[in-house]
Write a protein that holds these residues in place. Sequence first.
Motif, short mmCIF file in Angstrom:
data_model
loop_
_atom_site.label_atom_id
_atom_site.label_comp_id
_atom_site.label_asym_id
_atom_site.label_seq_id
_atom_site.Cartn_x
_atom_site.Cartn_y
_atom_site.Cartn_z
N ARG A 140 0.82 -1.21 0.00
CA ARG A 140 0.00 0.00 0.00
C ARG A 140 0.86 1.26 0.00
NH1 ARG A 140 -5.48 1.21 -0.81
NH2 ARG A 140 -5.56 3.42 -0.48
N SER A 141 1.92 1.25 0.79
CA SER A 141 2.75 2.45 0.92
C SER A 141 3.62 2.68 -0.31
CB SER A 141 3.64 2.33 2.15
OG SER A 141 4.57 1.26 2.00
N GLY A 142 3.95 1.61 -1.04
CA GLY A 142 4.84 1.75 -2.19
C GLY A 142 6.25 2.10 -1.80
N VAL A 143 6.60 1.92 -0.53
CA VAL A 143 7.95 2.21 -0.02
C VAL A 143 8.60 0.88 0.33
CG1 VAL A 143 9.29 3.48 1.67
CG2 VAL A 143 7.12 4.41 0.87
N GLY A 144 9.39 0.36 -0.57
CA GLY A 144 10.03 -0.93 -0.33
C GLY A 144 9.26 -2.07 -0.96
N SER A 145 9.91 -3.25 -1.01
CA SER A 145 9.31 -4.43 -1.64
C SER A 145 9.12 -5.53 -0.61
CB SER A 145 10.22 -4.93 -2.76
OG SER A 145 9.85 -6.21 -3.18
N PRO A 146 8.05 -6.34 -0.75
CA PRO A 146 7.84 -7.45 0.19
C PRO A 146 8.97 -8.49 0.15
CG PRO A 146 5.84 -7.00 -1.08
CD PRO A 146 6.93 -6.20 -1.70
N THR A 147 9.77 -8.46 -0.91
CA THR A 147 10.90 -9.42 -1.00
C THR A 147 12.17 -8.86 -0.36
OG1 THR A 147 11.45 -8.53 -3.19
CG2 THR A 147 9.99 -10.45 -3.12
N ARG A 153 11.49 -6.10 7.78
CA ARG A 153 11.84 -5.97 9.20
C ARG A 153 11.43 -4.61 9.74
NH1 ARG A 153 17.08 -6.96 8.80
NH2 ARG A 153 16.83 -9.24 8.94
N GLU A 154 11.67 -3.56 8.95
CA GLU A 154 11.31 -2.19 9.39
C GLU A 154 9.80 -2.07 9.58
OE1 GLU A 154 12.66 0.96 6.91
OE2 GLU A 154 14.78 0.49 7.19
N ARG A 202 17.56 6.39 11.59
CA ARG A 202 17.38 5.09 12.26
C ARG A 202 16.69 4.14 11.27
NH1 ARG A 202 15.71 8.27 16.96
NH2 ARG A 202 13.53 7.73 16.52
N GLY A 203 17.35 3.83 10.19
CA GLY A 203 16.77 2.96 9.17
C GLY A 203 16.30 3.75 7.97
N GLY A 204 15.44 3.11 7.18
CA GLY A 204 14.89 3.77 6.00
C GLY A 204 15.82 3.76 4.80
N SER A 205 16.75 2.80 4.77
CA SER A 205 17.72 2.74 3.67
C SER A 205 17.03 2.44 2.33
CB SER A 205 18.79 1.68 3.95
OG SER A 205 18.18 0.41 4.15
N CYS A 206 15.88 1.73 2.39
CA CYS A 206 15.19 1.36 1.14
C CYS A 206 14.20 2.43 0.69
CB CYS A 206 14.47 0.02 1.33
SG CYS A 206 13.35 0.00 2.74
#
Length: 620
Positions: A140-147, A153-154, A202-206
């Motif tokens: 839904r968010s379009g931020v990152g992939s389920p794979t 993890r985030e 604190r994360g969000g690299s993808c």
Amino acid sequence: DPPLTQSVLKRIIRQVGLECAAQGQSLSETLVAFMVKAVVLDPRNDFNMDRTLTENDMQDLIQLCVTRLLDTSNPSLSTIKMQVYFDMNYTNRDELLSEQERVLEGKLAPVVRSITESGPHVQEEMENVYQKIVTYVLLRSGVGSPTDIEAVREVTAALQSVFPQTEMITFISLNKRDKEQQLKDLAMLVTGIRLYNKQCQRGGSCIDDLPGILSETIPSATRTLDERLNSCQLLAHRYTALLEAMQEEPQRFSRLRFLKLKEALFNVRQYEAFLCILQSNAITSAQEVESLDVQFEAAMMVLKNTVQDRTSIESGEVFPLFMELSKLWTGFQDEMLLLSFLTNMADNLQQFLEIQSELFPEEMLASLLEGVTVKSDVERIKETMGIRVNVSDFTNQEWLFPETTDNFDQLLIQYHGFCAYSIGVKGITLPGNPAIGILKHKEKYYVFSSKKAAYIFAEDPDKFIQLNIEKAKKYAELIQLLELHHQFEYLVPHAQVRKASRSSMKPPLKRESGTQTDTHILPPTIVRSYEWNEWELRRKAIKLANLRRMLTHSMQTDLSHMRRENFTQVYLPKDAGTQTKRDNSSNVPKPQIFLKGLRGGSSPTTHMVAVDLTRPLDET
């Protein structure tokens, strides 16, 4: 029967399409349909629109269409292909975003269904549903992939902070609609938390830096559009100069008659019009991104000040801030989609301009233009500034001027703003200058490139309007370029191959609409006793005069006297008694009087004797 019934038209279109495919040209049905009708419309082909086509006519029509569709050296065909491509592929901002939302909902529908329709009872099933919620949030968010393991993890960590697994029991008890709404809210919350964590490193690299990417790509796309627009405008100015020179000195430029200069001019003018639409969208996107940048920075600052280093915080205080961040991020994603769409459209339009360099190489144009003055549209308009129509020269024509007309920008100028005189007479698209004067004729507005053109057109507007229509019949690409759809409604390709919702080749869509207002906003001022009819007034006057001599009578009859309700009030009877000290009574003798001799006797005379035998009072 009409010469082109639907069945005949379909048959011709199918035959033309097959013959073109046999020659190695696979063309869309829409393009073929438009070309068939354009060929019928062209008076040079001598198809009589008032009679039914014979079999020979149909074969001639098919061959003409195939010839035109395979003539790749004709700029006219490139223009029509460009118009069909733009018509079938371009959508405005709102339509594009709503379509994207519909596609996203379609992709998410299976995941949403598996979450909302499941009723897990054991722990293992609960965990499976929870994992599906994580997948939904990512998609839904379009931020990152389920794979992407890091992204999963985030999202899982952020989701557990706002929706731990212990709340699954409550979630399952909700109805389907509430579950869907909660899923959307969770997706926004988690996205907001991830964006905040990225800002705090604190994360969000993808997560891509969309604001940074847009700040570079939008100016780059705008520059590319500007360069292409300038180059095509230069071509249009050169072609216009050559066409004018050819008309002024036909002997000197006689060889130009065999070149398709007019078709080339219409081609670049149409390309310019489409680029202007894309450029306008790019400018809107740039303004939107600038606004989003400011709002995103402000929202992030408010969130940082709210959270700071606190270990616990009220959800009602911070959740709306996370959701606001998510909404703004969705805005950035929309602008990325729009920018990609505009860039692809601009790149794909380039192919329809390639014929220009083939027909008119730079060296050839340079040699043709020797001794010819090339004027830009801006220069032409500057030359005519300050020269305006004298309204007093016209008794029955209405002229408007930009400085004296309210909502001038909203006036719908005919022929896409080109000079209404030059199109039909010269076959050239010259820019019109509204400052000269705008002619209002039959509720339509026309502009001109010179005062002379305005005066000639105003003498007989209908004649020149018809000339423009005849010119469009010869050059079918002018129908869309000059926005003449209302004049050629029958040139709309059949409905099976067109999307009814959008078509620039059909007349503007119409619909019924209504408004409702208060019947009487002000208090009513109607005088009910008013009469306009003189005889009614006389009747009332006689009636009033007769009333003065009338008396009112009333009476009661046997039938009516009991009809009135009467009320009487009385005192109820009361029991009363008196007591005396002694009782006394008296008795009198009964009178006893006897009469003797009433029956008569022997003597003729009756002698009656009354004997009183009543006892005296004292004896009683």
